[in-house]
Design a protein around this motif. Structure first.
Motif, mmCIF file in Angstrom:
data_model
loop_
_atom_site.group_PDB
_atom_site.id
_atom_site.type_symbol
_atom_site.label_atom_id
_atom_site.label_comp_id
_atom_site.label_asym_id
_atom_site.label_seq_id
_atom_site.Cartn_x
_atom_site.Cartn_y
_atom_site.Cartn_z
ATOM 1 N N GLU A 184 27.737 -31.083 -24.261
ATOM 2 C CA GLU A 184 27.040 -30.978 -25.537
ATOM 3 C C GLU A 184 25.681 -31.674 -25.433
ATOM 4 O O GLU A 184 25.522 -32.666 -24.716
ATOM 5 C CB GLU A 184 27.871 -31.626 -26.653
ATOM 6 C CG GLU A 184 29.238 -30.998 -26.854
ATOM 7 C CD GLU A 184 29.157 -29.520 -27.231
ATOM 8 O OE1 GLU A 184 28.267 -29.164 -28.039
ATOM 9 O OE2 GLU A 184 29.965 -28.731 -26.720
ATOM 10 N N ASP B 205 26.845 -20.358 -27.799
ATOM 11 C CA ASP B 205 28.093 -21.098 -27.635
ATOM 12 C C ASP B 205 27.933 -22.591 -27.885
ATOM 13 O O ASP B 205 28.828 -23.237 -28.433
ATOM 14 C CB ASP B 205 28.651 -20.871 -26.232
ATOM 15 C CG ASP B 205 29.155 -19.452 -26.020
ATOM 16 O OD1 ASP B 205 29.330 -18.734 -27.024
ATOM 17 O OD2 ASP B 205 29.367 -19.059 -24.856
ATOM 18 N N LYS B 206 26.786 -23.167 -27.477
ATOM 19 C CA LYS B 206 26.595 -24.615 -27.598
ATOM 20 C C LYS B 206 25.943 -25.019 -28.920
ATOM 21 O O LYS B 206 26.109 -26.145 -29.378
ATOM 22 C CB LYS B 206 25.755 -25.141 -26.430
ATOM 23 C CG LYS B 206 26.271 -24.775 -25.039
ATOM 24 C CD LYS B 206 27.736 -25.128 -24.838
ATOM 25 C CE LYS B 206 28.009 -26.618 -24.854
ATOM 26 N NZ LYS B 206 29.418 -26.915 -24.499
ATOM 27 N N SER C 35 30.664 -21.534 -20.821
ATOM 28 C CA SER C 35 29.960 -22.507 -21.658
ATOM 29 C C SER C 35 30.741 -23.796 -21.825
ATOM 30 O O SER C 35 30.153 -24.859 -22.047
ATOM 31 C CB SER C 35 29.661 -21.886 -23.028
ATOM 32 O OG SER C 35 28.782 -20.783 -22.892
ATOM 33 N N CYS C 36 32.066 -23.738 -21.688
ATOM 34 C CA CYS C 36 32.879 -24.951 -21.831
ATOM 35 C C CYS C 36 32.631 -25.937 -20.695
ATOM 36 O O CYS C 36 32.981 -27.117 -20.801
ATOM 37 C CB CYS C 36 34.360 -24.603 -21.934
ATOM 38 S SG CYS C 36 35.014 -23.724 -20.495
#
Length: 335
Positions: free
Chosen positions: A62, A101-102, A57-58
């Protein structure tokens, strides 16, 4: 209003959201037959070609929204109905993993009506609970695209959620009383479609309109088991991902009933029965003619078009999301 897109396919959802004022800044698609189509139609979007299972997810930017349609074959009435037991059905949990995660302001996920089959009831409730436990107020509804200015009967499930801290619940847009039919969208294409080349390879630039070519070949017993023709003043049957089961062009008379599960082409009119072209299917799905599909064999073209969310339907959902966020002054706070 930046969003991220998973299982993007040919970009039907993305087109609709773009029209409503959103911008897909990052997308993910693992099917190599689709990469060229997506990248050439969305040149300003970063396309990650890896399997979503291999994307931490990183690595995903965003954004205020997450959209996507996890692969649906395992839930389809036309498929094996294995559902969540199939590895494709489990991709829903990859969507939920990214969501958790986001933590975007909203999400929208689309899938086939086969998820409503009784054998999938426990799995469906599990997925709905995962969305809720991820911190979202969930709205869930079966929609027919024909109610949203799409000239086709196409029932699909939609999961839409606003993050719980926003204190909002999504309200689905109302159906439009004014409907669109086959004559409204493909009448002008009736005389210039090309049959595919041998083994259903593309005619390429020989098409006067991109993708206006149709698959040739025999029709299976299953195909001939029921009528596959809709009249000009009717909506199309559902545009499917398989070209061999594409609806027949409305220039032909409806197939003649012989007995249960057996129909034939009307004698003397056999020459009128052809499959809808890829461009005709795209028009019925409400893709603009400027959206070109790239493929070597027509099977890939039909698959891209048939798996897509109709852009018109996507727009009305996206527009409702944008209006509800605007009315709540949410967008001002994050801009």
């Amino acid at each position: 209003m930046n969003i991220i897109s998973l299982f993007s396919g040919a970009g039907g959802l993305d087109l609709g959201f773009e029209k409503a004022g959103f911008k897909t800044v990052w997308a993910n698609e693992y099917d190599k037959e689709i990469w060229e189509t997506f990248e050439k139609n969305f040149p300003h979007t970063t396309l990650d070609r890896r399997s979503i299972r291999n994307i931490p997810s990183c690595d995903i930017p965003e954004a205020i929204g997450l959209i996507g349609g996890p692969p649906c074959q395992s839930w389809s009435e036309a498929g094996a109905l294995r559902g969540i037991e199939d590895h494709r059905g489990q991709l829903f949990f990859e969507f939920i993993r990214v969501l958790r995660d986001k933590k975007p302001l909203f999400f929208l996920a689309e899938n086939v009506s086969g998820m409503l089959a009784s054998r999938h009831s426990d799995a469906l409730e599990n997925i709905k609970n995962h969305f809720i436990d991820s911190g979202y107020n969930l709205s869930f509804k079966l929609l027919n695209a024909h109610d949203y200015k799409v000239p086709q009967d196409r029932q699909r499930l939609f999961f839409v959620g606003f993050r719980k801290d926003l204190n909002m619940t999504f309200e689905f847009p109302k159906a439009f009383p004014l409907k669109r039919y086959l004559k409204d969208v493909i009448w002008d294409l009736k005389d210039n479609a090309l049959p595919a080349k041998e083994k259903n390879y593309t005619n390429g630039h020989a098409c006067t309109l991109a993708n206006h070519e149709y698959m040739t070949g025999s029709f299976s017993t299953i195909f001939m088991s029921r009528n596959r023709v809709r009249n000009w003043d009717e909506p199309s049957f559902t545009i499917q991902a398989g070209g061999r089961h594409a609806p027949l062009h409305p220039q032909a008379p409806k197939m003649e009933f012989i007995e249960q599960n057996k129909r034939i082409f009307v004698k003397g009119s056999e020459h009128l029965y052809r499959r809808l072209s890829i461009r005709e299917c795209a028009r019925i799905q409400t893709f603009p003619d400027t959206h070109t599909f790239y493929y070597d064999n027509l099977t890939a073209g039909y698959k891209m078009v048939g798996n897509a969310v109709p852009p018109n339907l996507a727009f009305f959902l996206a527009d409702a999301i944008a209006k509800q966020l605007t009315q709540a002054n949410i967008l001002k706070k994050v801009s």
